[in-house]
Design a protein around this motif. Structure first.
Motif, PDB file in Angstrom:
ATOM      1  N   ASP A 148      62.704  38.314  41.175  1.00  0.00           N
ATOM      2  CA  ASP A 148      62.437  37.682  39.823  1.00  0.00           C
ATOM      3  C   ASP A 148      63.396  38.793  38.502  1.00  0.00           C
ATOM      4  O   ASP A 148      63.186  40.241  38.630  1.00  0.00           O
ATOM      5  N   PRO A 149      64.502  37.796  37.756  1.00  0.00           N
ATOM      6  CA  PRO A 149      65.076  38.727  37.353  1.00  0.00           C
ATOM      7  C   PRO A 149      64.115  39.392  36.522  1.00  0.00           C
ATOM      8  O   PRO A 149      64.478  40.802  35.282  1.00  0.00           O
ATOM      9  N   LYS A 150      62.687  38.919  35.780  1.00  0.00           N
ATOM     10  CA  LYS A 150      62.134  39.015  34.662  1.00  0.00           C
ATOM     11  C   LYS A 150      61.775  41.173  35.093  1.00  0.00           C
ATOM     12  O   LYS A 150      61.585  41.725  34.463  1.00  0.00           O
ATOM     13  N   PHE A 164      62.155  42.564  37.667  1.00  0.00           N
ATOM     14  CA  PHE A 164      64.088  43.333  37.259  1.00  0.00           C
ATOM     15  C   PHE A 164      64.589  44.672  36.175  1.00  0.00           C
ATOM     16  O   PHE A 164      64.104  45.252  35.949  1.00  0.00           O
ATOM     17  N   ILE A 165      64.441  43.836  35.232  1.00  0.00           N
ATOM     18  CA  ILE A 165      64.837  44.121  34.453  1.00  0.00           C
ATOM     19  C   ILE A 165      63.611  44.991  33.558  1.00  0.00           C
ATOM     20  O   ILE A 165      63.464  46.057  32.424  1.00  0.00           O
ATOM     21  N   ASN A 166      61.973  44.474  33.359  1.00  0.00           N
ATOM     22  CA  ASN A 166      61.324  45.448  32.953  1.00  0.00           C
ATOM     23  C   ASN A 166      61.374  46.792  33.648  1.00  0.00           C
ATOM     24  O   ASN A 166      60.936  47.406  33.515  1.00  0.00           O
ATOM     25  N   VAL A 167      61.501  46.725  34.995  1.00  0.00           N
ATOM     26  CA  VAL A 167      62.001  48.123  36.193  1.00  0.00           C
ATOM     27  C   VAL A 167      62.956  48.572  35.711  1.00  0.00           C
ATOM     28  O   VAL A 167      62.879  50.318  35.687  1.00  0.00           O
ATOM     29  N   ALA A 168      64.168  47.534  35.655  1.00  0.00           N
ATOM     30  CA  ALA A 168      65.043  48.622  35.225  1.00  0.00           C
ATOM     31  C   ALA A 168      65.097  49.548  33.060  1.00  0.00           C
ATOM     32  O   ALA A 168      65.431  50.542  32.936  1.00  0.00           O
ATOM     33  N   HIS A 169      64.119  49.291  32.839  1.00  0.00           N
ATOM     34  CA  HIS A 169      63.882  49.535  31.664  1.00  0.00           C
ATOM     35  C   HIS A 169      62.280  50.708  31.518  1.00  0.00           C
ATOM     36  O   HIS A 169      62.504  51.423  30.695  1.00  0.00           O
ATOM     37  N   ARG A 170      61.403  50.837  32.929  1.00  0.00           N
ATOM     38  CA  ARG A 170      60.955  51.220  32.537  1.00  0.00           C
ATOM     39  C   ARG A 170      60.721  52.531  33.134  1.00  0.00           C
ATOM     40  O   ARG A 170      60.834  53.938  33.082  1.00  0.00           O
ATOM     41  N   LEU A 171      62.100  52.245  34.081  1.00  0.00           N
ATOM     42  CA  LEU A 171      62.384  53.771  35.709  1.00  0.00           C
ATOM     43  C   LEU A 171      62.692  54.567  34.618  1.00  0.00           C
ATOM     44  O   LEU A 171      62.402  56.015  34.611  1.00  0.00           O
ATOM     45  N   PRO A 172      64.010  54.518  33.484  1.00  0.00           N
ATOM     46  CA  PRO A 172      64.676  55.815  32.698  1.00  0.00           C
ATOM     47  C   PRO A 172      63.384  56.565  32.215  1.00  0.00           C
ATOM     48  O   PRO A 172      62.847  57.669  31.766  1.00  0.00           O
ATOM     49  N   LEU A 173      61.781  56.244  31.617  1.00  0.00           N
ATOM     50  CA  LEU A 173      61.017  56.496  30.897  1.00  0.00           C
ATOM     51  C   LEU A 173      60.366  57.835  31.686  1.00  0.00           C
ATOM     52  O   LEU A 173      59.847  58.428  31.572  1.00  0.00           O
ATOM     53  N   GLN A 174      59.905  56.769  32.652  1.00  0.00           N
ATOM     54  CA  GLN A 174      59.389  57.090  34.064  1.00  0.00           C
ATOM     55  C   GLN A 174      59.795  58.854  34.409  1.00  0.00           C
ATOM     56  O   GLN A 174      59.349  59.553  34.671  1.00  0.00           O
ATOM     57  N   VAL A 175      61.166  58.841  34.499  1.00  0.00           N
ATOM     58  CA  VAL A 175      61.721  59.481  34.789  1.00  0.00           C
ATOM     59  C   VAL A 175      61.644  60.615  34.326  1.00  0.00           C
ATOM     60  O   VAL A 175      61.852  62.285  34.399  1.00  0.00           O
ATOM     61  N   ALA A 176      62.442  60.814  32.744  1.00  0.00           N
ATOM     62  CA  ALA A 176      61.884  61.324  32.073  1.00  0.00           C
ATOM     63  C   ALA A 176      60.259  62.442  31.341  1.00  0.00           C
ATOM     64  O   ALA A 176      60.891  63.308  31.860  1.00  0.00           O
ATOM     65  N   LYS A 177      59.718  61.663  31.225  1.00  0.00           N
ATOM     66  CA  LYS A 177      58.495  61.481  31.176  1.00  0.00           C
ATOM     67  C   LYS A 177      57.969  62.849  32.875  1.00  0.00           C
ATOM     68  O   LYS A 177      57.354  64.107  32.818  1.00  0.00           O
ATOM     69  N   LEU A 178      58.642  62.664  34.062  1.00  0.00           N
ATOM     70  CA  LEU A 178      57.914  63.754  35.194  1.00  0.00           C
ATOM     71  C   LEU A 178      59.565  64.720  35.180  1.00  0.00           C
ATOM     72  O   LEU A 178      59.374  65.962  35.100  1.00  0.00           O
TER      73      LEU A 178
END
Length: 177
Positions: A33-35, A37-51
């Protein structure tokens, strides 16, 4: 008790001085589902920065890195493709030194085999082998004194061989030089 020991072992590992490589695999064929995936692509860098922020704050002397393995290709949906490239760029931007904390690698996936959910589950074996050839791996176990409180039986004496050393010695017995 088992999960508490695992958690304690993980925390001890972060404090041990060993280099730790965290691995996160993003399998693209599962993101249909493109929507989504776009959500995952947006949130992943935020979660990585928090980690990263948490690790630096709580374990400043910990030697660790994150390897993000992007497995396969997205379907040719332009918004999803743009989101993936933006995600990878933002992941790399978490790095703030010459020694990058986040490393991103892309490797090919294998096609799904109908009727066999595990076929190609982790992608192409050769691609993984090539990927890991970039890293120096020194297997360790938890017999060192710093892990004494995190094992069922406590630590071994300094004269005892680790499980890995015993394994290597057993190979020498099977195939003497």
């Amino acid at each position: 008790a088992k999960y508490q020991r695992r958690a304690d072992r993980f925390l001890t590992l972060l404090e041990s001085g060993y280099r730790v490589l965290f691995i996160y695999t993003m399998r693209l064929r599962e993101l249909k589902d493109p929507k989504h995936f776009i959500n995952v692509a947006h949130r992943l860098p935020l979660q990585v920065a928090k980690l990263r922020e948490l690790l630096v704050r709580r374990w400043p002397s910990s030697l660790n890195h994150l390897l993000v393995v992007v497995l396969g290709e997205l379907p040719p949906v332009p918004p999803a493709q743009r989101a993936l490239e933006a995600c990878l760029s933002r992941l790399r931007s978490v790095n703030q030194s010459k020694d990058p904390w986040v490393m991103v690698r892309r490797i090919p996936d294998l096609p799904k085999v109908p009727g066999d959910p595990m076929a190609g589950f982790w992608g192409d074996d050769k691609a993984w082998t090539d990927l890991f050839s970039e890293f120096v791996i020194k297997p360790k176990d938890f017999s060192e004194a710093c892990f004494q409180e995190t094992t069922v039986l406590g630590s071994k004496s300094a004269d005892d061989k680790s499980g890995f050393e015993k394994f290597v010695d057993s190979l020498k017995m099977i195939h003497p030089a």
